[in-house]
Design a protein around this motif. Structure first.
Motif: not given
Ligand SMILES: Cc1ncc(C[n+]2csc(CCOP(=O)(O)OP(=O)(O)O)c2C)c(N)n1
Ligand SMILES: [Mg+2]
Length: 277
Positions: A164-179, A225-238
């Motif tokens: 659905h080209k949700v290009d006004n979304l910035i989703s960040t993943i807390d990539w801490n390697g732990q759960q 990078l918003t508004g370019q037809g793609k959702p944006i994902g940030i892989l956040m190393h913590t």
């Protein structure tokens, strides 16, 4: 930038004192994501601490991994959403600051209940689509745990957002390697999350979530990078537990509070910069 780091030290103190105060709560992920929250609320987002639920004509943020509520509550209070004194009520009976955020407590800044993992991405996508329908050109931000991605609903949402080209979304993943039970690789290997998001049709960025300069720079890039037809994902190393040497890099501090002695040792590593609540 110096000011953001000063705020982060205080937020980390708040997190530790809150969970110590009730001997429960989740310090590990909260400490790991502190730079992200401070950057978002003190630099990146256009937002109004007088708070209205609809969030029309402003950026909005959804916390999906609701167990890291201490960092969220501290940031909201420090940003002016409510009195910092209320942080002392964390997890107490009748408090607005429940262990996992809820909307029925009407705490300013909280737009969804979260803590039952896996749902925040769907909500964020819905809000982003609503912004488009309303002609509101602001951005929706969300945060998710890496272990949280074990929940299948995320992948349905990720696929939907690209389609659905949700290009006004910035989703960040807390990539801490732990759960909660250990390293994500042992519990259920996530593989290369960045590559997975990309084949699902997302634009991705990667950042060091414990380096304030890198967090600000990457979030700014993401906004551009918003508004370019793609959702944006940030892989956040913590590092889970970042900022306190004996809490860092292990799942052991996912959901337990420091005792009196541990609190003292932890606070000694984090200057009081804005005044404790
Ligand atoms: C639907 C659901 N299943 C299980 C849980 C229990 N749970 C709480 S936190 C957590 C670990 C999540 O890992 P991650 O998202 O990586 O968070 P971190 O430990 O890094 O803070 C789990 C399984 C939950 N809250 N919701
Ligand atoms: Mg994790």
């Amino acid at each position: 930038m110096a000011e953001l780091k000063v705020i982060a030290s205080q937020v980390r103190r708040d997190i530790l004192r809150m969970v110590h105060g009730v001997n429960s709560g989740h310090p590990g992920g909260s400490l790991g994501c502190t730079e992200f929250f401070v950057a978002l609320y003190f630099k990146i987002m256009k937002h109004d601490p007088s708070f209205n639920m609809d969030g029309l004509n402003e950026d909005v943020f959804f916390l999906s991994n609701g167990h890291i509520s201490p960092v969220f509550y501290s940031t909201l209070a420090r940003a002016g959403y409510f009195d910092i004194k209320e942080l002392a009520t964390f997890r107490k009976i009748d408090s607005r600051l429940q262990g996992h955020p809820t909307t029925h407590e009407h705490l300013p800044g909280i737009r969804i209940a979260s803590g039952s993992l896996g749902q925040g991405m769907s909500v964020a996508i819905g809000a982003a689509l609503a912004k488009k329908l309303n002609g509101d050109r602001n951005t929706v931000f969300s945060l998710h745990g890496d272990g949280e991605l074990d929940e299948g609903q995320n992948w349905e949402a990720i696929m939907f957002a690209a389609h659905h080209k949700v290009d006004n979304l910035i989703s960040t993943i807390d990539w801490n390697g732990q759960q909660i039970d250990g390293p994500t690789d042992k519990v259920m290997s996530l593989g290369n999350i960045k590559a997975k998001l990309e084949v699902f049709g997302w634009t991705t960025l990667e950042m060091n979530g414990n380096d304030m300069d890198n967090v600000v720079e990457t979030l700014e890039k993401a906004k551009s990078l918003t508004g370019q037809g793609k959702p944006i994902g940030i892989l956040m190393h913590t590092a889970m537990g970042y900022g306190v040497d004996f809490m860092q890099g292990t799942h052991e501090w996912h959901g337990i509070a420091p005792n009196d002695e541990q609190l003292g040792k932890a606070l000694a590593q984090l200057p009081e910069t804005m005044g404790d609540y």
